[in-house]
Structure formats: C-alpha cells, structure tokens
Write a protein that holds these residues in place. Structure first.
Motif, PDB file in Angstrom:
ATOM      1  N   ASP B  20       0.769  -1.270   0.109  1.00 56.33           N
ATOM      2  CA  ASP B  20      -0.068   0.030   0.108  1.00 56.33           C
ATOM      3  C   ASP B  20       0.739   1.238   0.120  1.00 56.33           C
ATOM      4  OD1 ASP B  20      -2.269  -1.417  -0.056  1.00 56.33           O
ATOM      5  OD2 ASP B  20      -2.717  -1.004   2.060  1.00 56.33           O
ATOM      6  N   LEU B  21       0.395   2.302  -0.994  1.00 59.20           N
ATOM      7  CA  LEU B  21       0.958   3.648  -0.385  1.00 59.20           C
ATOM      8  C   LEU B  21       0.259   4.406   0.325  1.00 59.20           C
ATOM      9  CD1 LEU B  21       1.047   3.992  -4.398  1.00 59.20           C
ATOM     10  CD2 LEU B  21       2.935   3.489  -3.186  1.00 59.20           C
ATOM     11  N   THR B  22       0.876   5.559   0.914  1.00 51.71           N
ATOM     12  CA  THR B  22       0.150   6.337   1.626  1.00 51.71           C
ATOM     13  C   THR B  22      -0.151   7.687   1.136  1.00 51.71           C
ATOM     14  OG1 THR B  22       1.314   5.253   3.513  1.00 51.71           O
ATOM     15  CG2 THR B  22       0.518   7.587   4.003  1.00 51.71           C
ATOM     16  N   VAL B  23      -1.565   8.055   1.237  1.00 57.03           N
ATOM     17  CA  VAL B  23      -2.006   9.275   0.921  1.00 57.03           C
ATOM     18  C   VAL B  23      -2.041  10.170   2.082  1.00 57.03           C
ATOM     19  CG1 VAL B  23      -3.692  10.325  -0.437  1.00 57.03           C
ATOM     20  CG2 VAL B  23      -2.918   8.296  -1.395  1.00 57.03           C
ATOM     21  N   THR B  24      -1.673  11.433   1.902  1.00 54.81           N
ATOM     22  CA  THR B  24      -2.346  12.347   2.983  1.00 54.81           C
ATOM     23  C   THR B  24      -3.062  13.418   2.343  1.00 54.81           C
ATOM     24  OG1 THR B  24       0.008  11.877   3.699  1.00 54.81           O
ATOM     25  CG2 THR B  24      -1.022  13.866   4.859  1.00 54.81           C
ATOM     26  N   ILE B  25      -4.163  13.791   2.953  1.00 52.48           N
ATOM     27  CA  ILE B  25      -4.907  14.888   2.571  1.00 52.48           C
ATOM     28  C   ILE B  25      -4.908  15.908   3.504  1.00 52.48           C
ATOM     29  CG2 ILE B  25      -7.473  15.313   1.899  1.00 52.48           C
ATOM     30  CD1 ILE B  25      -6.473  13.697  -0.300  1.00 52.48           C
ATOM     31  N   PRO B  35      -4.121   4.366   3.732  1.00 48.54           N
ATOM     32  CA  PRO B  35      -3.374   3.555   2.528  1.00 48.54           C
ATOM     33  C   PRO B  35      -4.113   3.409   1.253  1.00 48.54           C
ATOM     34  CG  PRO B  35      -4.713   2.215   4.162  1.00 48.54           C
ATOM     35  CD  PRO B  35      -4.874   3.487   4.641  1.00 48.54           C
ATOM     36  N   CYS B  36      -3.382   3.543   0.502  1.00 51.99           N
ATOM     37  CA  CYS B  36      -3.840   3.666  -1.140  1.00 51.99           C
ATOM     38  C   CYS B  36      -3.332   2.441  -1.918  1.00 51.99           C
ATOM     39  CB  CYS B  36      -3.665   4.889  -1.515  1.00 51.99           C
ATOM     40  SG  CYS B  36      -4.448   5.110  -3.517  1.00 51.99           S
ATOM     41  N   HIS B  44     -11.583   6.640  -3.942  1.00 49.75           N
ATOM     42  CA  HIS B  44     -11.960   5.458  -3.367  1.00 49.75           C
ATOM     43  C   HIS B  44     -11.165   4.966  -2.136  1.00 49.75           C
ATOM     44  CE1 HIS B  44     -13.598   3.917  -7.646  1.00 49.75           C
ATOM     45  NE2 HIS B  44     -14.138   5.002  -7.214  1.00 49.75           N
ATOM     46  N   ALA B  45      -9.840   5.188  -2.245  1.00 44.21           N
ATOM     47  CA  ALA B  45      -8.888   4.861  -1.044  1.00 44.21           C
ATOM     48  C   ALA B  45      -9.388   5.678   0.202  1.00 44.21           C
ATOM     49  CB  ALA B  45      -7.627   5.202  -1.414  1.00 44.21           C
ATOM     50  N   GLY B  46      -9.743   6.896  -0.108  1.00 43.14           N
ATOM     51  CA  GLY B  46     -10.076   7.803   1.150  1.00 43.14           C
ATOM     52  C   GLY B  46     -11.434   7.295   1.751  1.00 43.14           C
ATOM     53  N   LEU B  47     -12.434   7.152   0.814  1.00 38.32           N
ATOM     54  CA  LEU B  47     -13.898   6.863   1.358  1.00 38.32           C
ATOM     55  C   LEU B  47     -13.798   5.358   1.886  1.00 38.32           C
ATOM     56  CD1 LEU B  47     -16.199   7.889  -1.707  1.00 38.32           C
ATOM     57  CD2 LEU B  47     -15.737   9.069   0.437  1.00 38.32           C
ATOM     58  N   ARG B  48     -12.915   4.570   1.439  1.00 39.63           N
ATOM     59  CA  ARG B  48     -12.860   3.227   2.158  1.00 39.63           C
ATOM     60  C   ARG B  48     -12.344   3.283   3.377  1.00 39.63           C
ATOM     61  NH1 ARG B  48      -9.427  -1.050   0.853  1.00 39.63           N
ATOM     62  NH2 ARG B  48      -7.986   0.250  -0.258  1.00 39.63           N
ATOM     63  N   ALA B  49     -11.486   4.076   3.713  1.00 36.88           N
ATOM     64  CA  ALA B  49     -10.656   4.110   4.941  1.00 36.88           C
ATOM     65  C   ALA B  49     -11.614   5.145   5.778  1.00 36.88           C
ATOM     66  CB  ALA B  49      -9.409   4.877   4.768  1.00 36.88           C
ATOM     67  N   GLY B  50     -12.891   5.658   5.332  1.00 34.94           N
ATOM     68  CA  GLY B  50     -13.895   6.278   6.251  1.00 34.94           C
ATOM     69  C   GLY B  50     -13.300   7.768   6.371  1.00 34.94           C
ATOM     70  N   SER B 118     -17.058   6.684  11.120  1.00 31.15           N
ATOM     71  CA  SER B 118     -17.029   5.394  11.782  1.00 31.15           C
ATOM     72  C   SER B 118     -16.976   4.471  10.710  1.00 31.15           C
ATOM     73  CB  SER B 118     -18.076   5.056  12.460  1.00 31.15           C
ATOM     74  OG  SER B 118     -19.222   5.341  11.818  1.00 31.15           O
ATOM     75  N   ALA B 119     -16.614   3.189  11.043  1.00 27.65           N
ATOM     76  CA  ALA B 119     -16.301   2.202  10.024  1.00 27.65           C
ATOM     77  C   ALA B 119     -17.674   1.739   9.325  1.00 27.65           C
ATOM     78  CB  ALA B 119     -15.675   0.962  10.697  1.00 27.65           C
ATOM     79  N   GLU B 120     -18.952   2.379   9.970  1.00 28.21           N
ATOM     80  CA  GLU B 120     -20.268   1.514   9.352  1.00 28.21           C
ATOM     81  C   GLU B 120     -20.165   2.552   7.982  1.00 28.21           C
ATOM     82  OE1 GLU B 120     -23.199   2.295  12.208  1.00 28.21           O
ATOM     83  OE2 GLU B 120     -21.607   1.742  13.847  1.00 28.21           O
ATOM     84  N   ALA B 121     -20.904   1.774   7.167  1.00 25.50           N
ATOM     85  CA  ALA B 121     -21.471   2.371   5.992  1.00 25.50           C
ATOM     86  C   ALA B 121     -20.226   2.978   5.092  1.00 25.50           C
ATOM     87  CB  ALA B 121     -22.677   3.196   6.230  1.00 25.50           C
ATOM     88  N   VAL B 122     -18.967   2.511   5.088  1.00 26.76           N
ATOM     89  CA  VAL B 122     -18.003   2.913   4.313  1.00 26.76           C
ATOM     90  C   VAL B 122     -18.204   2.363   3.169  1.00 26.76           C
ATOM     91  CG1 VAL B 122     -16.460   3.960   5.987  1.00 26.76           C
ATOM     92  CG2 VAL B 122     -16.193   1.780   5.258  1.00 26.76           C
ATOM     93  N   PRO B 123     -17.974   2.871   1.856  1.00 23.90           N
ATOM     94  CA  PRO B 123     -18.045   2.149   0.700  1.00 23.90           C
ATOM     95  C   PRO B 123     -16.601   1.363   0.571  1.00 23.90           C
ATOM     96  CG  PRO B 123     -17.218   4.240   0.282  1.00 23.90           C
ATOM     97  CD  PRO B 123     -17.517   4.358   1.645  1.00 23.90           C
ATOM     98  N   ALA B 124     -16.867   0.233  -0.248  1.00 21.35           N
ATOM     99  CA  ALA B 124     -15.828  -0.955  -0.288  1.00 21.35           C
ATOM    100  C   ALA B 124     -15.690  -1.260  -1.862  1.00 21.35           C
ATOM    101  CB  ALA B 124     -15.966  -1.951   0.467  1.00 21.35           C
TER     102      ALA B 124
END
Lengths: 121, 368
Positions: B20-25, B35-36, B44-50, B118-124
């Motif tokens: 995984d690469l690391t993305v900082t926003i 991680p991305c 996608h990577a950001g939304l997946r991570a909540g 929170s981890a709920e309802a994050v897209p995957a």
C-alpha cells in the motif's frame, strides 16, 4: 463613484434574473419582488452562469447546479452555501436601475481555492 | 452467512498482493492519512478508510472532488474528463475520483467538511457477476449483480461499475433495497447511443461477466424517520433509485402516515417499465401513494394506464405533470429527483418557485 444605468425597473420581471452589459461588464440583475440586486453573472461555487441556473423565489436566489442559495434581502448565505455573493451598490431613479461601478466584481476562485500555506495557517 | 465469510477472507488476500502507498490529505480542518493501493483512486482509497472526501458524481464530470497535488507521482486518469478541463492543471489541480497514486502522495483539498467517519457504511471495493439481464423496454435493460462481498446501502444510493472491456467507471443507482447486507443488487440502464458501457450491456452476452464494483455512494437517500410527504420525480432510468426508496418506504408502512407522489416521465406508454412493481406499491399504500406516468410524446387516451388502474397517465414533461398535480399541496414535502439534467433543472424550478421548497428539502445526485 461611477453610477451607471443598467436597465429600466420594468425590464426585469419579479422573481427573475437578467443579464446586462454595463459598458463591457456583465452584470446580473435579480428582481426579488421588494427590490433589486446586481451581482456578477456567475455562481461563486463553480462558475455556473446564473442567468441560466439562477432561480429567484421567496427573496432567495438559488443556483440550480448544486443548490447554493442566498437571501437577497440580507445578502446572507443559506443552507450549505459556502461562499457569499458579491453585490454592486444599486440605486433606483426615474424608473431606471443604476449600479455603482467602481470596478468589476469578480470571485477570486484562485486565491480562495489556492491551497497555499496561508490557507491552512 | 457464507457470503460474508467469503468477503472476510477475500480482502486480506487482495491487500497483500500489493504494497500500500500512503496518501495524506490536507484540508483547512486538519490532515488525514490513509493507505492507497497502486492503481486505486484517491477518492476510493479515502472513502474506504472512512475519510469523508467531497464528491458528487464520482465519475469525473462534476468537479466537486477537486484537490491539488503537492508531492508524489500520479496517473491523472481520464484525460477527457469534463471536470478536469476546468481545473488549473499547471498548478497541480486534480480530481480525487480520477487520479491514481503511483507513489506516496500529499494532496490539499479545500473542502471544510472532511472528517473521519466511523467504520459503518463506508464504501468498499468488491466484484460482481452480471446475471439475469433482461430488456424492460426497447432501450432499457435491467441486470443483477451477484457480489463477492455483500453490501449494506441506503435506499437511493448508487455504485460505480467498471468493466475490464470498457474504459471508465459508470454510476448506477441500486433498484432493490434490503435492510440487511445483501450480495444481490439490481440496476437498470437506459441505452445511450455511443455509450460504451451501455452498448456493451445491450450486447446480449453480458451474463456471467465480472465487473468491479465500488459502493455504496451518494447522499440523496431516504430514511423512514424523515416524517415528510415524498415527491418523487424521475425521468427514464432515473426511476432506479426511486424504486429502492419506494421499497424501503412500503416495507415500513411509511405511506400510512405520509403521502407519496411519484411522477415518472417516459416518452410514450410503451416506454414505461416497473409498472407491475409501482402498481403493487400503490395497492399496498391503500391511498397513501399516487403514481403518475407522464408521457412527453404521446397523448394518453384515458386517465389511467390501460393495464394498471392504480397508475395515472398525464401528457407532457414530467416536471409539468408534477407542477400541475402538486399545486397547493407542497406542505411538509421532501422531494427526490433523478433523471437527465434538463429534467432535474426544470423540476427544481417548479419545486423552488411554486412549491417554495428549500434546498434542504430537495435531494438528488448532482452529476452535472
């Protein structure tokens, strides 16, 4: 001070917007029933042309693109709107609408979006 | 649930394949790191991570997910994206939904609304196999996806589908709705000429094909706690997400307390679809739900559909039919819109001008 005539007060229907060229500057006039507002012709959000996307009702201007909205009486932002409108000073005289055209009002998309260090300061 | 177990053993395998690469926003309200995977978009990577990054269309047209690349190597993605054309690319501006990391990256995002959810309802990310595809009308096809990892989603949400044989992701709203996790989701697609993904779906050979799925996405959702009368305006395949909303509302007996008004626009009577389902919703609501099929290119010969007594017919554009029917009845309303951009714009004008609805009472996915 440079008061310029924009249009006749009857040229913009109640609850509508209309675009005018004031000596080379595009000015959008909104008639919200109890008065007029003169603003730059684009939405400060994503530069949408408000003569097309602007809806006036209930003294509120709404951009139909993403529903940013402003109260035309108070000039305030409504709901989830994140940027204020800029307004030209207006005056009605002898059935005509004038704006105080000191300089063209523009939204500084670059500096407000400009992600320089100051922005995060 | 066996499919759930499958999902759990699938994910670690996937992520172990690539480092995984690391993305900082960086945002005005703080910095977020996630991680991305290589080849994965920032969004996608950001939304997946909540991380609640800003987006609307998630497919490169609206520009809501704009950011600026400060450091790192990227693949800019879809070069012909309409939103990309408006950005200051010389300054490093990028679309989070299109740009893929090729190294660790630092990106600045002007939105003030980014938070860690929170981890709920994050897209995957998952995969789905197309099955049961069927033509509903001459230019509308329905298909089902069997997901390799089940998904929980709210009524009105959409997912992004990517086919190995067609460039770019397409956003489609889920037609079905389940309160629990489901491994079966249904979509409906209207054929557009020259639409690569559409042409491919209409090719009769799609069943059994695997596609990449990312979801759920979208905030134009319905929850039974709204306590509002619903005005639903849909053009063509825009009815998709509305079917999920109607299913959710019907199952909870929502229309016994609040009224529902559905306006479904199609060119002619034979372009109507999901009429069986809509008629059933009407019957179950016992007077609480009205459905009007608005025909833009045909003058109906009677007030109700010849085969479905519960479905009213109107002539004209769907926003006109809505305006005529709703006049004086907009109290306590929440409107949901989906369809082609001119329809959305016209319906918004009626709702704001005639209905005096505030932007908070109007929900639609802002794809434009």
């Amino acid at each position: 001070m440079a008061w310029k005539k924009v249009c006749g007060v009857g040229d913009v229907e109640v609850n509508s917007v209309k675009l005018f060229d004031v000596e080379g500057v595009n000015v959008l006039v909104t008639n919200y029933g109890s008065g007029f507002r003169a603003i730059p012709p684009i939405c400060p959000h994503m530069e949408e042309p408000l003569d097309v996307s602007g809806i006036v009702a209930n003294c509120v201007l709404t951009c139909s693109k993403h529903l940013w909205a402003w109260d035309l009486r108070t000039e305030g932002m409504l709901g989830e709107t994140e940027k204020p409108l800029k307004f030209y000073e207006t005056r009605e005289e002898d059935g005509a609408l004038f704006v105080n055209m000191v300089e063209e009002l523009v939204y500084d998309f670059d500096s407000e979006d400009d992600l320089d260090d100051d922005f995060f300061g | 649930m066996t499919s759930l177990a499958k999902a759990e053993c699938l994910l670690p395998q996937e992520s172990s394949q690539t480092e995984d690469l690391t993305v900082t926003i960086q945002t005005p309200t703080g910095a977020f790191e996630f991680p991305c995977q290589e080849g994965e978009t920032f969004l996608h990577a950001g939304l997946r991570a909540g991380v609640s990054l800003p987006y609307e269309c998630a497919t490169g047209t609206c520009g809501t997910c704009r950011g600026r690349l400060m450091t790192g190597e990227v693949d800019i993605g879809w070069e012909a994206s309409p939103a990309l054309a408006k950005l200051k690319r010389e300054k490093g501006d990028i679309l989070l939904c299109q740009t893929k990391a090729k190294s660790d990256c630092l990106v600045r995002v002007p939105a003030k609304t980014v938070t860690q959810t929170s981890a709920e309802a994050v897209p995957a990310k998952t995969r789905g196999v197309i099955c049961n595809s069927r033509k509903l009308t001459r230019d509308v096809v329905e298909f089902q996806l069997k997901l390799s990892a089940p998904m929980t989603f709210e009524a009105g949400q959409f997912a992004l589908l990517t086919s190995p044989s067609v460039v770019g992701a397409r956003a489609y709203s889920m037609v079905n709705h389940s309160i629990d996790k489901t491994d079966s989701i249904v979509f409906v697609v209207k054929r557009k000429h020259g639409g690569g993904f559409c042409d491919w779906l209409f090719s009769d050979t799609v069943d059994g094909t695997e596609v990449d799925v990312f979801g759920p996405l979208g905030r134009a959702t319905f929850d039974t706690s709204e306590k509002k009368n619903l005005i639903i305006v849909a053009g063509g395949s825009g009815i998709a997400g509305m079917m999920a909303i109607l299913e959710r509302a019907t199952r909870s007996n929502y229309f016994s307390k609040y009224a529902g008004h559905v306006f479904f626009g199609v060119p002619t009577l034979k372009d109507g679809f999901y009429l069986d389902e809509l008629a059933k919703f009407v019957a179950k609501a016992q007077g609480g739900l009205n459905v009007t099929l608005a025909l833009s290119n045909e003058q109906p010969s009677q007030a109700s559909h010849p085969n479905y007594e519960g479905i009213k017919l109107a002539n004209g554009f769907v926003h006109t039919a809505m305006g005529a029917s709703m006049a004086g009845r907009y109290d306590n309303a929440m409107a949901y819109l989906a369809g082609p951009p001119p329809m959305i714009d016209a319906a918004l004008r009626v709702l704001i001008t005639d209905g005096q609805l505030s932007p908070q009472a109007i929900r639609y996915d802002k794809f434009g």
